[in-house]
Structure formats: structure tokens, C-alpha cells
Design a protein around this motif. Structure first.
Motif, PDB file in Angstrom:
ATOM      1  N   ILE A 440      -9.119  11.502 -35.548  1.00  0.00           N
ATOM      2  CA  ILE A 440      -8.265  10.730 -36.401  1.00  0.00           C
ATOM      3  C   ILE A 440      -8.570   9.420 -36.751  1.00  0.00           C
ATOM      4  CG2 ILE A 440      -5.762  10.449 -36.750  1.00  0.00           C
ATOM      5  CD1 ILE A 440      -6.553  13.240 -37.148  1.00  0.00           C
ATOM      6  N   GLY A 441      -8.860   8.864 -35.667  1.00  0.00           N
ATOM      7  CA  GLY A 441      -9.339   7.289 -35.892  1.00  0.00           C
ATOM      8  C   GLY A 441     -10.453   7.135 -36.854  1.00  0.00           C
ATOM      9  N   LYS A 442     -11.308   7.940 -36.863  1.00  0.00           N
ATOM     10  CA  LYS A 442     -12.670   7.996 -37.599  1.00  0.00           C
ATOM     11  C   LYS A 442     -12.223   8.043 -39.086  1.00  0.00           C
ATOM     12  CE  LYS A 442     -16.203   9.523 -34.682  1.00  0.00           C
ATOM     13  NZ  LYS A 442     -17.115  10.605 -34.220  1.00  0.00           N
ATOM     14  N   GLN A 443     -11.175   8.968 -39.343  1.00  0.00           N
ATOM     15  CA  GLN A 443     -10.608   9.358 -40.817  1.00  0.00           C
ATOM     16  C   GLN A 443      -9.818   8.054 -41.080  1.00  0.00           C
ATOM     17  OE1 GLN A 443      -9.272  12.956 -42.007  1.00  0.00           O
ATOM     18  NE2 GLN A 443     -10.235  13.965 -40.033  1.00  0.00           N
ATOM     19  N   LEU A 444      -9.224   7.473 -40.121  1.00  0.00           N
ATOM     20  CA  LEU A 444      -8.465   6.275 -40.507  1.00  0.00           C
ATOM     21  C   LEU A 444      -9.136   5.157 -40.886  1.00  0.00           C
ATOM     22  CD1 LEU A 444      -5.490   6.485 -37.990  1.00  0.00           C
ATOM     23  CD2 LEU A 444      -5.166   6.587 -40.510  1.00  0.00           C
ATOM     24  N   GLU A 445     -10.271   5.132 -40.005  1.00  0.00           N
ATOM     25  CA  GLU A 445     -11.105   4.000 -40.029  1.00  0.00           C
ATOM     26  C   GLU A 445     -11.752   4.102 -41.698  1.00  0.00           C
ATOM     27  OE1 GLU A 445     -12.052   0.503 -39.362  1.00  0.00           O
ATOM     28  OE2 GLU A 445     -11.883   1.431 -37.372  1.00  0.00           O
TER      29      GLU A 445
END
Length: 507
Positions: A440-445
Motif C-alpha cells: 500500500i505504501g508503494k501505491q501511495l508513494e
């Protein structure tokens, strides 16, 4: 410029300002002084009445006064000023007859409307521009009180070649700029602005009607040997006489006239939270939102100071401050969605893991209900649990297990549960949670990198487009204020943003 050269330059600037001091230019502003006096009389007239129908008027008046102090640019570059003037006038008309002192409302309305007559900006704004042009616009840097103030001043001054920054951005190389002009009173800024200046010359420019001209000092300066005490030199420009209707003698300190959050009445904490409740502080957020922040370990956040690709991070809950940017999901918590996603990653083992988690948490809930939080924490410390103060937080269904392996093993033993397989189940579930969180962090980034963050810095909130199921509707929002006290709230309400206009005058 190398880091060493930049550091040497800062030391040289500190020495120069420590010797010469800072200048404080107070500008005569009759129109602003008249409105300031009207605001003070209004605040004094209603201060003993508690919360009432005039709260919005007081809030709008304080917000308009704040904008006069921090955004003195012409009306063309100051649309918010025109809006606030209209709001103050509208609210004053609506409250006719609400308080006995009708002349106060009349004067407040008249003095606010009079501010709109200065299309070319306030006299304070003229002093800022004249100072920059006289010194050399390309050799000057103007410091704004906030990102929002910076955006307004920048839209006006960039045509003249003047650089506008916030105090936190002064660490950047200023490319030969040697004079700093600070918009607003010194008390609005940290002491480092003068004790560790970016240029050899620092000057604060503010209206004469703001009485507090003291320069902030380090908290340890009073006790430190050889502490830096920067002298000040005050210069007056224009008509600095007081308005005809002077401020009452019993006027309060400046703090009472600055924009402030509305927290409402405080309920006494005369009981411990139940198993379905938590202790939480109310946080006011940009966009007319609020949230109850519990004592969890961390929360997803956004760090605009980091380079692209590294801005989405986690912040420890105690480290959340005014000005922090949080990443939230409307309607539910990110923790709940990630927990279910992590459980689903376990496949056939999910049911067994979920049952084991529920078993030890329910036993801990029963101990808390039977013995109370204080006694449970005391008993856990006695058997060697170092973070026994977290006992209540561990009952949260979305918090998988204590961070310390030893604490978790000791807790399970104290509850009468065999360490295995519960320990292994929880550890595997936590590993899956880290995996889901990273994805999820990658997608948010990616969403952050593809978004122009200028709006976030100026407006304070911004929606992000994320493709992951359960994570649509992510909002980046700035923390505007944090309640000074905790309240007991439902566990399901914690970390879920909701509509709240208590901070409408802080933005």
C-alpha cells in the motif's frame, strides 16, 4: 555551495546578528488599528458568556486580524482577505440584538468594510515591498508565517524577483541574498530565526497596533552560560497613534486575540475506558475535518521535506504535531482494512490465526474489566512486561501483538495461554501485515509522486487516487490543532475522520 561553506556562512550570519541585533519596523496602520480595537472590544464583551451565537463572529474577526498581520499584500493577491471581510460583516449583521452592546457590532462591521478600500494593499505591505526594493529585490528574502501566507506573498512579490520562504525553508542556499525581511511579529516565529539566522541582517515588519514586539529566546537561554541574547532596535513608520476609540484598560494579552480552536466543554475523566473504548485526543484537520487519535504506536503520514519516492512514511503517535500531514481514509481506519488484508494473505490458516488472536485478546479484556487498568499494568510489570502501560492498547483487534517478543511471551504466560502456537500465529500475521503495508505504501508513494503537492501546501488537504481495494478515498490533510486533553471515545471512532468546523478559522 558545499555543506561546510554553507555552515560557515550561517555562523558568520549568527555572529553579525548577535552583534548588530535585529530591526523591528512598526508601521502606522490606522485602518487596521481601528479594526483591531473593535475586535478587542468584542472579545472583552463576550468573554464571560461561554460558548454562544457569537462564536463564529469572534472566530472570523480573529482570522481577519491574523491575515492583516501575516498577509499584507494587495487585494488582487489576497482573495481570502476580501472573503473574511465579507464574512465578518455578514455575521455582525446576523447578530444584531444578540448582545447588549450594539455599537460594538456596528463598529466591527464598519471597520472591517473599511479595510476593503485599500486595493493596493495595506501600509504594512507597502513597507515590505519598499524595504525589499530599497535593499535590492534579488538580494532579499521575505519570510512568511505559514505555507498559506507564503503562497499569497509569493504570488505578489515574485514579479519583483523577491524570494519568499517559510522559516523552515531557510536552510536552503539563498544564492547571495543577504537581507531577511520577516512578515509579522517576532513572537510568531521560532527563536532560531534570530539565533541561527540565514543572513547578516534580519528585520521584522508589523503593524504598530500589535503590541508584543518581544523576540523569542531559546527555552534554555535563561539558564545557559553565554546564551545568545539578540538585541532589538525598533523603528516607527507613519501614523502610529492609537485609534479614537481606544482599547479598554482591562484588555487581555495578545493570545486572546489570535485564531484559536474550539474544543467545547471538557468532560471529567471519572472512569476507565471499557473494552470497546479508548483514550484519545481530538485532532483538528484541514478541510473542516477532525479525528480522534488514540495511543497507538504510529500512523501513516506524509513528509514533504523528503525527496520524491520517500515521502510516504509512518510517524510515531506522540510525534504528531501541528503542521504534520496525515494520510487518512474516510469512513474507516487504514488499520482495519490492512488487518483484514493481512489475514486474507494467510489463506487456509486465516481461521486458526484469527481464533487464536481473539482468544488471548478476550482474556486480556476480561482481566482489565475485572481488575482495572492500573492493577493489570502493575501485575504485568511485576512479571517482567516492560511495556505494561500498553495493556489496554493490545486489546485493539487491529493491533496484532506487543512489539517485544519477550513482552508477548510473558503476557501469554500470565494469561494462562501456551506460548505456541499463538506466538507463531501472531508473528506470521504481523509479517503479512508488513507486506500489505509495504504494498500500500508503494501505491501511495506513486499517487503522491504523480500529484502536484502545491495545493496541499497552500490549501492544507488533498485527495489521492489509489487503485488498491479498500484504500480508495485516501486524503492527505494537515494537522491544525491537537486537544490539550484526552477523552474517552468508542474504539470504532478512533482514527476515522469526520466533519467538524471547529478549525474553520485556523486555516
Amino acid at each position: 555551495m558545499s555543506r561546510i561553506a554553507h555552515l560557515n556562512q550561517r555562523y558568520a550570519a549568527s555572529r553579525a546578528v548577535a552583534r548588530a541585533g535585529v530591526e523591528i519596523v512598526v508601521v502606522g496602520d490606522p485602518a487596521g488599528a481601528r479594526f483591531d480595537a473593535a475586535v478587542r472590544r468584542l472579545v472583552l464583551a463576550v468573554r464571560d458568556d461561554g460558548s454562544g451565537p457569537w462564536d463564529d463572529l469572534v472566530g472570523a474577526s480573529k482570522a481577519l486580524r491574523w491575515r492583516l498581520l501575516t498577509q499584507p499584500q494587495p487585494m488582487e493577491f489576497n482573495q481570502g482577505l476580501d472573503q473574511l471581510i465579507g464574512e465578518v460583516a455578514r455575521l455582525a449583521r446576523r447578530l444584531e440584538g444578540a448582545i447588549a452592546e450594539q455599537p460594538i457590532l456596528d463598529e466591527l462591521q464598519l471597520s472591517a468594510v473599511a479595510l476593503a478600500q485599500f486595493d493596493e494593499g495595506t501600509v504594512v505591505g507597502a513597507a515590505v515591498l519598499d524595504s525589499c526594493l530599497e535593499a535590492g529585490a534579488h538580494e532579499s528574502v521575505v519570510v512568511a508565517a505559514s505555507n498559506m501566507a507564503k503562497a499569497g506573498l509569493e504570488s505578489w512579490l515574485q514579479a519583483h524577483g523577491t524570494l519568499v520562504l517559510t522559516a523552515g525553508e531557510l536552510d536552503a542556499d539563498l544564492f547571495g541574498r543577504d537581507r531577511t525581511y520577516v512578515v509579522g511579529p517576532p513572537r510568531f516565529y521560532r527563536s532560531s530565526l534570530v539565533t541561527a539566522p540565514a543572513t547578516d541582517y534580519v528585520c521584522f515588519i508589523l503593524p504598530a497596533w500589535f503590541g508584543d514586539r518581544s523576540v523569542a529566546r531559546s527555552a534554555i537561554a535563561e539558564y545557559a552560560e553565554g546564551a545568545i541574547r539578540v538585541p532589538t532596535r525598533v523603528f516607527a513608520i507613519g501614523d502610529t497613534s492609537a485609534p479614537q476609540q481606544s482599547v479598554p484598560a482591562d484588555s487581555e494579552s495578545e493570545d486572546a486575540y489570535l485564531p484559536q480552536p474550539v474544543w467545547g466543554s471538557r468532560e471529567p475523566l471519572d472512569r476507565e475506558p471499557s473494552a470497546e473504548e479508548v483514550l484519545a485526543r481530538k485532532i483538528l484537520l484541514s478541510g473542516n475535518l477532525a479525528m480522534w487519535l488514540d495511543d497507538g504506536e504510529r500512523i501513516r503520514s506524509l513528509d514533504l521535506q523528503q525527496p520524491p519516492g520517500e515521502r510516504v512514511t509512518y510517524t510515531d503517535v506522540p510525534a504528531v504535531r501541528e503542521g504534520s500531514y496525515l494520510l487518512l481514509r474516510r469512513g474507516t481506519t487504514e488499520r482495519g482494512v490492512m488487518y483484514q488484508a493481512a489475514l486474507a494473505e494467510l489463506g487456509e490458516q486465516a481461521e486458526s490465526v484469527g481464533a487464536a488472536q481473539n482468544a488471548w485478546k478476550q482474556l486480556l479484556v476480561q482481566r482489565l474489566q475485572r481488575n482495572g487498568y492500573r492493577q493489570v499494568a502493575k501485575d504485568l510489570r511485576a512479571v517482567g512486561v516492560k511495556r505494561a502501560d500498553r495493556a489496554r492498547a493490545w486489546t485493539d483487534p487491529n493491533l496484532i501483538r506487543p512489539h517485544s517478543d519477550q513482552d508477548f511471551e510473558t503476557l501469554l504466560t500470565w494469561l494462562g495461554i501456551p506460548v505456541q502456537p499463538t506466538f507463531a500465529y501472531a508473528s506470521r500475521l504481523r509479517k503479512m501485515l508488513y507486506k500489505v503495508s509495504a504494498e500500500i505504501g508503494k501505491q501511495l508513494e506513486g499517487a503522491v509522486s504523480a500529484t502536484d503537492l502545491t495545493e496541499l501546501e497552500t490549501v492544507g488537504h488533498l485527495g489521492l487516487s489509489v487503485a488498491a481495494d479498500g484504500f480508495r478515498g485516501i486524503l492527505a490533510t494537515r494537522v491544525l490543532a491537537i486537544s490539550p486533553y484526552s477523552s474517552v471515545v468508542s474504539r470504532h471512532d478512533a482514527r476515522v475522520p469526520f466533519e467538524d468546523r471547529s478549525a474553520q478559522w485556523l486555516e
